[in-house]
Write an enzyme that holds these catalytic residues in place. Structure first.
Site, short mmCIF file in Angstrom:
data_model
loop_
_atom_site.label_atom_id
_atom_site.label_comp_id
_atom_site.label_asym_id
_atom_site.label_seq_id
_atom_site.Cartn_x
_atom_site.Cartn_y
_atom_site.Cartn_z
N ALA A 39 6.93 7.53 66.79
CA ALA A 39 5.49 7.43 67.04
C ALA A 39 4.66 8.17 65.99
O ALA A 39 3.50 7.84 65.78
CB ALA A 39 5.15 7.94 68.43
N TYR A 40 5.24 9.17 65.33
CA TYR A 40 4.51 9.88 64.28
C TYR A 40 4.40 9.04 63.01
O TYR A 40 3.56 9.30 62.17
CB TYR A 40 5.22 11.18 63.89
CG TYR A 40 5.41 12.21 64.95
CD1 TYR A 40 4.78 12.15 66.19
CD2 TYR A 40 6.24 13.29 64.71
CE1 TYR A 40 4.99 13.12 67.14
CE2 TYR A 40 6.45 14.27 65.66
CZ TYR A 40 5.82 14.18 66.88
OH TYR A 40 6.04 15.14 67.82
#
Length: 90
Positions: A39-40
C-alpha cells in the site's frame, strides 16, 4: 532484527527515485532494517536500493538487511495470500 528501522512510506511529494536514494543513504549511515508495504508503493524502491547498495559494496550480502512488509487487508483471503506475498518478494 535491528531495533531501529527506517520506514519507507512516501509522502505526497516523494517520488520512487527519492525513496530509493533515501534508503541507499540510510544504508550508508548504518541502517539495516527497512519497513515497506504494498500500500505504500515503496516495495520496488526498497528492492532497487538494496540491489544498488550491494553493487556499491555498502553491504556484502542481502542477509545483512532486514526488510518487513505487510499483507494488506484486501489480500487477506486464502486464494490471494500467496500471490500477494510473491508480488512483495518480487
Amino acid at each position: 532484527m535491528p531495533v531501529i528501522g527506517m520506514g519507507s512510506a512516501p509522502d505526497s511529494t516523494c517520488k520512487s527515485s527519492d525513496s530509493k536514494e533515501a534508503i541507499i543513504e540510510a544504508i550508508r549511515q548504518g541502517y539495516r532494517h527497512f519497513d515497506t508495504a504494498f500500500a505504500y508503493g515503496s516495495e520496488a524502491a526498497v528492492g532497487e536500493a538494496i540491489r544498488e547498495a550491494l553493487r556499491l559494496g555498502l553491504v556484502e550480502s542481502r542477509e545483512e538487511l532486514f526488510v518487513t512488509s505487510k499483507l494488506w487487508c484486501t489480500y487477506n483471503h486464502p486464494h490471494l495470500v500467496l500471490p500477494a506475498l510473491q508480488n512483495s518478494l518480487r
